[in-house]
Write a protein that holds these residues in place. Structure first.
Motif, mmCIF file in Angstrom:
data_model
loop_
_atom_site.group_PDB
_atom_site.id
_atom_site.type_symbol
_atom_site.label_atom_id
_atom_site.label_comp_id
_atom_site.label_asym_id
_atom_site.label_seq_id
_atom_site.Cartn_x
_atom_site.Cartn_y
_atom_site.Cartn_z
ATOM 1 N N VAL A 166 41.502 -15.796 6.816
ATOM 2 C CA VAL A 166 41.973 -14.418 6.649
ATOM 3 C C VAL A 166 42.471 -14.209 5.222
ATOM 4 O O VAL A 166 42.218 -13.175 4.600
ATOM 5 N N ASP A 167 43.139 -15.213 4.698
ATOM 6 C CA ASP A 167 43.604 -15.156 3.323
ATOM 7 C C ASP A 167 42.413 -14.917 2.394
ATOM 8 O O ASP A 167 42.442 -14.057 1.504
ATOM 9 N N LEU A 168 41.355 -15.682 2.633
ATOM 10 C CA LEU A 168 40.159 -15.548 1.801
ATOM 11 C C LEU A 168 39.553 -14.159 1.919
ATOM 12 O O LEU A 168 39.166 -13.553 0.919
ATOM 13 N N SER A 169 39.481 -13.629 3.138
ATOM 14 C CA SER A 169 38.805 -12.332 3.268
ATOM 15 C C SER A 169 39.668 -11.192 2.732
ATOM 16 O O SER A 169 39.142 -10.269 2.107
ATOM 17 N N LEU A 170 40.973 -11.250 2.922
ATOM 18 C CA LEU A 170 41.824 -10.186 2.360
ATOM 19 C C LEU A 170 41.785 -10.209 0.835
ATOM 20 O O LEU A 170 41.753 -9.159 0.177
ATOM 21 N N THR A 171 41.776 -11.410 0.273
ATOM 22 C CA THR A 171 41.711 -11.517 -1.190
ATOM 23 C C THR A 171 40.379 -10.995 -1.709
ATOM 24 O O THR A 171 40.309 -10.361 -2.764
ATOM 25 N N ASN A 172 39.316 -11.256 -0.940
ATOM 26 C CA ASN A 172 38.007 -10.727 -1.291
ATOM 27 C C ASN A 172 38.023 -9.212 -1.381
ATOM 28 O O ASN A 172 37.506 -8.620 -2.329
ATOM 29 N N VAL A 173 38.614 -8.588 -0.375
ATOM 30 C CA VAL A 173 38.700 -7.131 -0.356
ATOM 31 C C VAL A 173 39.537 -6.656 -1.546
ATOM 32 O O VAL A 173 39.171 -5.703 -2.243
ATOM 33 N N ALA A 174 40.638 -7.352 -1.795
ATOM 34 C CA ALA A 174 41.500 -6.985 -2.930
ATOM 35 C C ALA A 174 40.714 -7.043 -4.234
ATOM 36 O O ALA A 174 40.787 -6.125 -5.061
ATOM 37 N N LEU A 175 39.951 -8.101 -4.399
ATOM 38 C CA LEU A 175 39.154 -8.265 -5.627
ATOM 39 C C LEU A 175 38.139 -7.141 -5.780
ATOM 40 O O LEU A 175 37.961 -6.599 -6.871
ATOM 41 N N ASP A 176 37.476 -6.801 -4.695
ATOM 42 C CA ASP A 176 36.515 -5.700 -4.747
ATOM 43 C C ASP A 176 37.201 -4.405 -5.162
ATOM 44 O O ASP A 176 36.683 -3.639 -5.974
ATOM 45 N N GLN A 177 38.367 -4.158 -4.576
ATOM 46 C CA GLN A 177 39.071 -2.909 -4.876
ATOM 47 C C GLN A 177 39.542 -2.866 -6.327
ATOM 48 O O GLN A 177 39.440 -1.824 -6.989
ATOM 49 N N VAL A 178 40.030 -3.986 -6.815
ATOM 50 C CA VAL A 178 40.458 -4.025 -8.222
ATOM 51 C C VAL A 178 39.250 -3.813 -9.138
ATOM 52 O O VAL A 178 39.340 -3.109 -10.156
ATOM 53 N N GLY A 179 38.117 -4.362 -8.749
ATOM 54 C CA GLY A 179 36.893 -4.155 -9.531
ATOM 55 C C GLY A 179 36.478 -2.687 -9.548
ATOM 56 O O GLY A 179 36.159 -2.123 -10.609
ATOM 57 N N ARG A 193 45.238 0.210 8.250
ATOM 58 C CA ARG A 193 45.046 0.913 6.976
ATOM 59 C C ARG A 193 43.625 0.678 6.458
ATOM 60 O O ARG A 193 42.924 1.605 6.045
ATOM 61 N N GLN A 194 43.213 -0.581 6.512
ATOM 62 C CA GLN A 194 41.887 -0.940 5.999
ATOM 63 C C GLN A 194 40.777 -0.283 6.818
ATOM 64 O O GLN A 194 39.773 0.184 6.279
ATOM 65 N N PHE A 195 40.986 -0.262 8.097
ATOM 66 C CA PHE A 195 40.009 0.301 9.032
ATOM 67 C C PHE A 195 39.775 1.789 8.753
ATOM 68 O O PHE A 195 38.633 2.237 8.565
ATOM 69 N N LEU A 196 40.866 2.539 8.654
ATOM 70 C CA LEU A 196 40.729 3.976 8.418
ATOM 71 C C LEU A 196 40.158 4.235 7.026
ATOM 72 O O LEU A 196 39.277 5.082 6.848
ATOM 73 N N PHE A 197 40.620 3.493 6.066
ATOM 74 C CA PHE A 197 40.202 3.763 4.694
ATOM 75 C C PHE A 197 38.777 3.285 4.418
ATOM 76 O O PHE A 197 37.990 4.001 3.778
ATOM 77 N N SER A 198 38.423 2.101 4.883
ATOM 78 C CA SER A 198 37.101 1.550 4.534
ATOM 79 C C SER A 198 35.969 2.361 5.155
ATOM 80 O O SER A 198 34.914 2.509 4.544
ATOM 81 N N HIS A 199 36.190 2.880 6.348
ATOM 82 C CA HIS A 199 35.155 3.728 6.933
ATOM 83 C C HIS A 199 34.986 5.019 6.127
ATOM 84 O O HIS A 199 33.866 5.497 5.928
ATOM 85 N N TYR A 200 36.113 5.548 5.658
ATOM 86 C CA TYR A 200 36.045 6.721 4.782
ATOM 87 C C TYR A 200 35.315 6.374 3.488
ATOM 88 O O TYR A 200 34.403 7.074 3.052
ATOM 89 N N GLN A 201 35.709 5.252 2.887
ATOM 90 C CA GLN A 201 35.122 4.865 1.600
ATOM 91 C C GLN A 201 33.620 4.601 1.737
ATOM 92 O O GLN A 201 32.831 4.956 0.856
ATOM 93 N N ALA A 202 33.226 4.007 2.849
ATOM 94 C CA ALA A 202 31.796 3.719 3.057
ATOM 95 C C ALA A 202 31.004 5.030 3.144
ATOM 96 O O ALA A 202 29.953 5.174 2.517
ATOM 97 N N ALA A 257 34.553 -2.391 5.926
ATOM 98 C CA ALA A 257 34.634 -1.605 7.167
ATOM 99 C C ALA A 257 34.296 -2.484 8.372
ATOM 100 O O ALA A 257 34.959 -2.410 9.409
ATOM 101 N N THR A 258 33.292 -3.329 8.207
ATOM 102 C CA THR A 258 32.921 -4.239 9.300
ATOM 103 C C THR A 258 34.035 -5.245 9.573
ATOM 104 O O THR A 258 34.410 -5.491 10.726
#
Ligand SMILES: [Fe+2]
Ligand SMILES: [Fe+2]
Ligand SMILES: [Fe+2]
Lengths: 332, 249
Positions: B34-47, B97-106, B135-136
């Protein structure tokens, strides 16, 4: 070092009550001596297995606990590029922990068991992560010195005798050398920056230098298990050899960016072709091994908190998987 | 800042603030994976933030780059939606938060990848792969937690309950959106709502969760009127740049 024997006792001496077939032992020793890889299904002496689990789990724990001092600066990284690099670096360390736990699990100890051993204090992790990260320069110092020291020790482990461990090391070493360069680059930038940044960089070197030398573990004459571990090819150089190599490589790097290594005894020895350097404060080292490092309590508290607060999540994932498996079975 | 620059700024701020929040988890997540996947999302967002803020600065053409925009503005100049600045809370709240936002962002980036303005389209096309994965990932956790244990369900319900009041703001259209659409860069967000509702409802059903009741939306983020949480987030994030204004890093 992440893998230095911090157990204190001579654990390799014998595993009580187990009489092992001398022919198997001889065959095993011969394979190791011939630099063959030992694989999970191969026969191995119990003491070898135990030593490896201890060393690999300690290495894995070091990667995981090591996320904390650097994680401390993720939210405060000074610009977007540094934030992304730091996030990726700490993520790499989590990945290293994951490969190493997986590699250690091939020896029959589960990740949960290893984690419990860490949290109970039974298992150790590198002493270096018991020091605090006070300024942004500490992120530079950790990459440069700590990842730098880790590489010294881990490059030889790519040829360690246990196959899964050796293969994990190959992946890990590539990333560690990235980390080392990124850390040095932070220091270089600070050392060429404003007076405040220079001060930050020098102060970080002052604080991290000696703990970095401690990472290589006690002097050779106080490392009872070194000989056995070297014979088993789970260690390939002695602590003092690696420490010397680290000093010889790192001192010119410090000089190149105008930083001063905090050691009055440091002097190039023409005859040896190496630096002479001062005595490490071994009393401090042994105290930190015992859990008396400046932020040891904070580190263990953070790991314990993550573990405890994550329990309901791990349980939910397990229960959900069971429910779905049962539903699938019922549908068939 | 003109409307098009502001439009890019809003996109950048959404990603930046969410990335910053997710970065807080690093080293503290419930499991290593989970640490790895949350950090992945964080990295994408910062990018994404780096790209959109860079674009905002370029359109503004006043010498501010992405870092100047990220680290040298105060609360009232931040234009992110209120949802992304919400505290992490427990893992379920973060996932909500991620669920609501990522579906919107997608949904947003699916459309933006096709706009005429190539600068916006290019960033959106690249980010679309990332945010579809987010989102997935978030949906999978909503299902696991919703249809897991009693405790995880209660926490997932509470997490959604916390975040739900900020969902409407995602779809609100104003002059900036209209100008961006007219310029061939913007997306009609109000038109995304029905599909967003359908995707959210499908996941909630799979998770055996009821859709939270509609309530009065909390708005204001796009105009710089934020929750109390954002100031603290910024004081942390911007500390070095503010303490050493003459330094580069
Ligand atoms: Fe590592
Ligand atoms: Fe390592
Ligand atoms: Fe590393």
């Amino acid at each position: 070092m992440y893998t230095t024997d911090l157990s204190g006792k001579d654990k390799n001496a014998a595993v009580a009550g187990v009489a092992e077939d001398p022919a198997l032992i001889a065959a095993f020793e011969a394979r190791v001596a011939a630099d063959e890889f030992i694989e999970p299904k191969d026969w191995m002496p119990e003491a070898y297995r135990k030593t490896l689990v201890r060393q690999m789990s300690q290495h894995a724990h070091s990667e995981i606990v090591g996320m904390l001092p650097e994680g401390n600066w993720i939210t405060r990284a000074p610009n977007l590029r540094r934030k992304a690099i730091l996030l990726a670096k700490v993520q790499d360390e989590a990945g290293h922990g994951l490969y190493l736990y997986s590699a250690a699990e091939t020896l029959g100890t589960s990740r949960d068991e290893m984690t419990e051993a860490l949290l109970s204090g039974k298992a150790k992790y590198s002493t270096i992560f018991n020091y605090p990260t006070l300024t942004w320069a500490d992120i530079g110092a950790i990459g440069w010195l700590v990842d730098g020291a880790a590489i010294m020790n881990q490059v030889p482990l790519q040829r360690t005798s246990y196959g899964p461990y050796a293969r994990a090391m190959v992946r890990i070493c590539k990333e560690e050398s990235f980390h080392q360069r990124q850390g040095y680059e932070i220091m270089m930038h600070l050392a060429a920056g404003t007076d405040a940044q220079k001060r930050m960089a020098q102060d970080a070197l002052n604080r991290w230098w000696w703990p970095s030398l401690m990472m290589f573990g006690p002097p050779d004459d106080k490392s009872p298990n070194t000989e056995q571990s070297m014979r088993w090819r789970i260690k390939r150089d002695t602590n003092d050899e690696l420490r010397q190599k680290f000093v010889d490589i790192t001192v010119p790097q410090a000089e190149a960016i105008g930083l001063t290594v905090p050691d009055a005894a440091l002097k190039w020895n023409e005859e040896r072709g190496a630096y002479d350097f001062g005595e490490v404060d071994w009393e401090e080292f042994y105290a930190v091994v015992k859990g008396e490092g400046p932020v040891a309590k904070e580190r263990m508290q953070a790991r314990q908190k993550a573990w405890d607060e994550g329990a309901w999540v791990r349980e939910a994932a397990r229960v959900h998987a069971e429910k779905r498996a049962a539903a699938k079975l019922a549908a068939e | 800042m003109d409307a098009l620059a502001t439009y890019a700024l809003r996109l950048g701020d959404d990603s930046l603030i969410l990335g910053q929040r997710l970065g807080e988890w690093c080293g503290h997540a419930p499991a290593l994976e989970v640490d790895l996947s949350l950090t992945n999302v964080a990295l994408d967002q910062v990018g994404q933030a780096t790209h959109f803020l860079g674009l905002a600065g370029a359109i503004e053409n006043a010498g501010r780059d992405a870092d100047a925009l990220a680290f040298r503005r105060d609360v009232m100049d931040f234009t992110n939606c209120l949802l992304v600045e919400q505290p992490n809370g427990d893992f379920a709240q973060t996932i909500a938060r991620q669920f609501l936002f990522s579906h919107y962002q997608a949904l947003l980036f699916e459309q933006m990848a096709r706009v005429k303005d190539e600068r916006f389209a290019a960033i959106a096309a690249k980010a679309l792969k990332e945010v579809s994965y987010h989102a997935t990932l978030a949906s999978d956790w909503v299902v696991r937690l919703g249809d897991g244990t009693e405790e995880s369900k209660a926490r997932m319900v509470a997490g959604l309950d916390w975040m739900w009041r900020f969902a409407d703001e995602l779809f609100v259209m104003d002059d900036v959106d209209a100008a961006a659409i007219a310029a061939g860069a913007g997306v009609d967000k109000s038109a995304l709502r029905a599909e967003w509702d359908a995707r959210i409802d499908a996941v909630l059903a799979d998770a055996t969760l009821a859709r939270p009741a509609s309530r009065r939306p909390v708005l204001g983020g796009r105009a710089g009127h934020h929750s109390e949480h954002l100031g603290h987030l910024l004081s942390d994030m911007q500390f070095l740049q503010r303490a050493y204004p003459d330094a580069t890093w």
